[in-house]
Write a protein that holds these residues in place. Structure first.
Motif, short mmCIF file in Angstrom:
data_model
loop_
_atom_site.label_atom_id
_atom_site.label_comp_id
_atom_site.label_asym_id
_atom_site.label_seq_id
_atom_site.Cartn_x
_atom_site.Cartn_y
_atom_site.Cartn_z
N LYS A 1 25.10 32.02 27.20
CA LYS A 1 25.43 32.68 28.48
C LYS A 1 24.58 32.13 29.60
CE LYS A 1 27.12 37.09 26.72
NZ LYS A 1 26.82 38.49 26.46
N LYS B 1 26.15 30.36 32.78
CA LYS B 1 25.85 30.89 34.12
C LYS B 1 25.24 29.81 35.01
CE LYS B 1 23.35 34.67 36.31
NZ LYS B 1 22.29 35.66 36.14
N LYS C 1 27.00 28.32 38.28
CA LYS C 1 26.33 28.57 39.56
C LYS C 1 26.03 27.26 40.30
CE LYS C 1 22.84 31.70 41.31
NZ LYS C 1 21.68 32.52 40.96
#
Lengths: 460, 442
Positions: free
Chosen positions: A399, A403, A407
């Protein structure tokens, strides 16, 4: 060559020291003695003196001596005659008359020239054995004026002069000069001779020998002619009496109006110069000034407030004065060698080290590019690659990896203006945060943004 | 020599005048103290004046130990006072090249130089490749209380010394191992040469001079010596030592790093028996090894050339870089043998004009049959070396533009056909050795 204008031969300090020594020496020596000689003194340069007679005689004769006592009458060797001159003496003769005659007798031929309006000189004539005498009676002309004209018959010439309150003369062997006394002629000058061979000319008026008249040719000729008559030759020793006159300190002269009345304006000028000389002499003013200064200082120092001011002024003056002796400079240590390190990105380095930097949108784009290159070198995949997340999941939490990748790409698109979201309020904070996250990911892969790893390229 | 009173002396003078004034007015016993102080001032001034005159006769002898990069260089100044006057309070400050770093000792000190005596003053610097200067020494004399001081004078001459670059033995061994393991260095082959290779039986056509008579007598048949085929390569290093190569941290500027690389590769080439030389161009002059040479003498010439470079700032460069690189190329043509040579050019990026000049120079050398490589150190890598880790990261991001421009310089050259090596500093020696080996004649 040294600039001459900068040569200092005598320093100011030495000059001042010598000046002080000179002043003190003058003070110790005492004040100058400035006297006025009363009457027809040969030492007097005033109009009523006979100093000019001395000059006239010295111009014509080699031996002319001003004497103030009989002991000073010393005929020089080789003198063929000696002549003693006395003009209007202020004091009479006593035992000194015979001493004078005795001294004159040492000469082969002795003579006397006596010019007197009064009988002061008669004892001298008597001591010499002469018959001539000054009567002491003024000769007046027909109008009753004492300024009579006199005729002198001399072997060399005849001279006519004006007399000033002259006296008649009696006795003698021959009349030399006559005065016109109105209806008759009165003898005012006679020649006398002693059996011992002492000649004398007695003139009833001393004023014909004064400085104020000797400037006139007739009077000068008369004076010289009379002396020539007595001397007979140029080897004549002449002694002019100076001891029969009084002397008065110049500052007292101003308190004698009778004396002042006799003086001309030029005489007054001389008196004033003498007074100035006396006044400016240090012995006159130095001690009184010192004493006055002491009194002032005592008065000032006795009061506390004024004493502080005085001491401060003295201190300042002395300090500034002594301080001028030596040049001054503010002392500082020697400068030390500075070491330099020159960088082409010096400003950037300094800003970073000082913390004075801000990340902007472009910096995030640079970060994205660097991370993308590193990941490509390490994994063979870039940030846009779909398989990157699964690869990174082997090293970090899945994760977290997802992420991070999402991002980074979103922010990259945002920075390029491709999309509006996410909202970025502050690129500095955002870039800083992403740097930290990038480091975590890269360090998991054994790399770092801090190392120099970049794609090694060799181009041929 | 003029002597001046300091602000301390001024204070003492004020005190003396205060004593004198008070002594004259209120307390006579202070007068003596005031006058005594004046006399003391006069005496101290006279002493400083004498010392200053003695200072004018002091001689300085320099002694320098250590001439290698990365090691301490000890510089001693021996000050000799030949007069009978002791110099009790001499403040000194030593001048030296601002690009040197002092590691031990003090740049300034206060010395006592006895009459007919000497004082040895030592400084230690961290050795940095190139030519450096120490001296002269600025001196000022004071009295022990600092009330008077003399004029500042310079004593002694300037001493110059050269520091040679370090050779990383490990790098050399790694190069040898690398080239052998990758098959880049040629295997030994029998042929024409001077190095002994092996023996064999005589064959018709062999020269009499190669007969090994000793072995032949032993074996009772004719044996000849075989020699190793000579496969030497002549290599020329052209090193940019202009002020732009000297920007960066102490000991790790592009010039110093390139100098280490050149010295390490030269050691490698010396062991390989190759011909090599160097031309260094600075902002003011060309420094060369002269004609190419081999072995240790060639290696020593390389070290001497590299250690003759002085450090200056870009603003002090006498000639533009373009002009100097052209002069270096011209010199290269003069000293290179008339054969195929390998030329390694080390320079940092520059403006368009410099890029064009580099391209022209490279092509000119290529047309003469040479193999040319251009090595472009990236300055941002060097300038971040001495930063803390967090600052290095920030620097890398903020300097990314600059790094891109420097890489772009390399790419533009590469696009025009110039062989360019743009790599990390640690990889550079290997890349250069590789370039030399692939160019070695078969």
């Amino acid at each position: 060559m040294r600039d001459k204008s900068k040569w200092t031969l005598v320093s100011w300090g030495l000059f001042i020291a010598l000046l002080a020594v000179g002043l003190i020496g003058l003070v110790e020596k005492g004040p100058p003695r400035a006297y006025l000689y009363i009457g027809a003194s040969p030492l007097s340069g005033l109009s009523i003196g006979t100093a000019d007679l001395i000059r006239l005689l010295r111009a014509n004769y080699r031996h002319v001596t001003v004497v103030s006592s009989p002991s000073q009458i010393n005929p020089p060797p080789g003198a063929s005659s000696c002549v003693y001159i006395v003009i209007s003496p202020e004091r009479g003769y006593g035992n000194d008359a015979s001493e004078i005659i005795e001294k004159l007798s040492e000469c082969p031929r002795a003579g006397m020239l006596v010019a007197d309006e009064y009988t002061m000189s008669n004892p001298l004539l008597e001591a010499a054995g002469l018959t001539a005498r000054v009567d002491g009676v003024p000769v007046l002309d027909a109008t009753g004026s004492p300024y009579v004209t006199a005729f002198f018959q001399l072997p060399s010439r005849n001279i006519s002069v004006k007399l000033d309150i002259a006296s008649s003369v009696s006795g003698g062997v021959e009349v030399l000069g006559w005065a016109n006394a109105g209806s008759s002629l009165v003898p005012v000058a006679v020649v006398d001779r002693t059996p011992q061979g002492v000649y004398a000319i007695v003139v009833g008026d001393g004023s014909i020998f004064l400085n104020q008249v000797l400037k006139t040719k007739e009077y000068a000729k008369l004076a010289i002619s009379l002396v020539d008559y007595l001397c007979g030759s140029s080897d004549c020793a002449i002694f002019v009496e100076a001891g029969k006159y009084g002397a008065m300190p110049v500052e007292e002269a101003l308190q004698h109006p009778s004396l002042l009345n006799q003086l001309t304006p030029q005489d007054m000028l001389v008196i004033y110069f003498l007074l100035v000389a006396k006044f400016i002499h240090p012995s006159t003013w130095f001690l009184p000034v010192v004493e006055a200064t002491n009194q002032v200082a005592r008065a000032l120092l006795s009061d506390q407030s004024t004493s502080v001011i005085v001491l401060s002024v003295m201190l300042l003056g002395l300090f500034l004065g002594t301080g001028r002796l030596w040049s001054k400079v503010r002392d500082e240590p020697l400068g030390e060698q500075e070491e330099k390190a020159v960088y082409s990105t010096a400003e950037l380095r300094e800003a970073i080290l000082a913390g004075k930097y801000r990340f902007v949108k472009k910096d995030f784009q640079s970060l994205y590019g660097i991370v993308n290159s590193l990941l490509t070198d390490l994994t063979g995949m870039g940030l846009k690659d779909k398989d990157l997340v699964s690869y990174l999941s082997k090293y970090v939490n899945g994760k977290v990896a997802e992420k991070y990748v999402r991002k980074m790409n979103a922010l990259h698109d945002k920075s390029l203006g491709v999309r509006r979201l996410p909202i970025v309020l502050n690129w500095h904070r955002t870039t800083g945060k992403m740097i930290k996250e990038s480091e975590k990911i890269l360090s998991a892969l054994g790399a770092s943004l801090a190392t120099e790893k970049f794609s090694s390229r060799e181009v041929e | 020599m003029p002597v001046t009173m300091t602000h301390r002396g001024d204070s003492v003078l004020l005190l003396a005048t205060l004593f004198i004034v008070l002594g004259l007015t209120v307390r006579p016993d202070l007068l003596g103290a005031g006058v005594a102080l004046i006399f003391v001032l006069a005496a101290l001034r006279s002493y400083v004046s004498l010392s200053a005159q003695a200072l004018g006769k002091v001689s300085v002898e320099w002694k320098i130990k250590g001439r290698r990069e990365g090691e301490e260089v000890e510089v001693s100044a021996v000050l000799r006072n030949p007069t009978v006057i002791p110099i009790l309070h001499a403040e000194i400050s030593v001048a030296y090249t601002p690009f040197l770093k002092l590691t031990r000792g003090s740049r300034a000190a206060v010395l006592i130089i006895p009459p007919h005596g000497t004082v040895e003053y030592r400084l230690w610097f961290w050795g940095r490749t190139g030519r450096h200067r120490v001296g002269p020494i600025s001196v000022v004399v004071r009295d022990p209380f600092g009330l008077f001081k003399s004029q500042v004078v310079s004593i002694g001459e300037t001493a110059e010394f050269n520091i040679v670059p370090a050779v990383h033995e490990a790098v050399v061994r790694r190069l040898l191992a690398y080239t052998r393991s990758t098959g880049l260095s040629k295997r030994r082959e029998p042929g024409v040469g001077v190095e002994f290779y092996d023996t064999r039986e005589y064959q018709p056509g062999d020269e009499l001079r190669v007969i090994d008579w000793k072995r032949s007598a032993k074996r009772l048949r004719l044996i000849v010596k075989e020699f190793e085929k000579e496969t030497y390569q002549s290599v020329l290093f052209i090193l940019d030592a202009t002020p732009w190569m000297q920007l960066g941290p102490y000991g790790n500027t592009p010039f110093e790093h390139m100098a280490r690389v050149v010295s390490s590769v030269s050691m490698y080439l010396a062991s390989r028996g190759d011909l090599f030389g160097a031309i260094v161009y600075t902002g003011e002059q060309l420094i060369t090894t002269g004609r190419l040479s081999r072995g240790m003498s060639g290696y020593k010439r390389i070290l001497k050339t590299l250690s003759s470079v002085s450090y200056t700032e870009p603003s002090q460069a006498k000639y533009p870089r373009s002009q100097m690189i052209r002069a270096a190329a011209k010199k290269a043509v003069e000293i290179l043998p008339r054969e195929r040579n390998v030329i390694i050019l080390f320079t940092t990026s520059g403006d368009e004009e410099y890029e064009k000049t580099v391209r022209d120079v490279v092509f000119k050398l290529l047309t003469l049959g040479n193999i040319v490589y251009v090595t472009i150190p990236i300055t941002t890598f060097y300038e971040s070396k001495d930063l803390p880790e967090w600052a290095r990261i920030v620097y890398r991001v903020k300097a990314a533009d600059t790094t891109r421009k420097e890489l772009s310089f390399a790419r533009k050259l590469a696009k025009t056909g110039v062989s360019t090596i743009a790599t990390t500093p640690s990889q550079l020696p290997q890349q250069i050795a590789r370039a030399i080996e692939v160019s070695r004649p078969a």
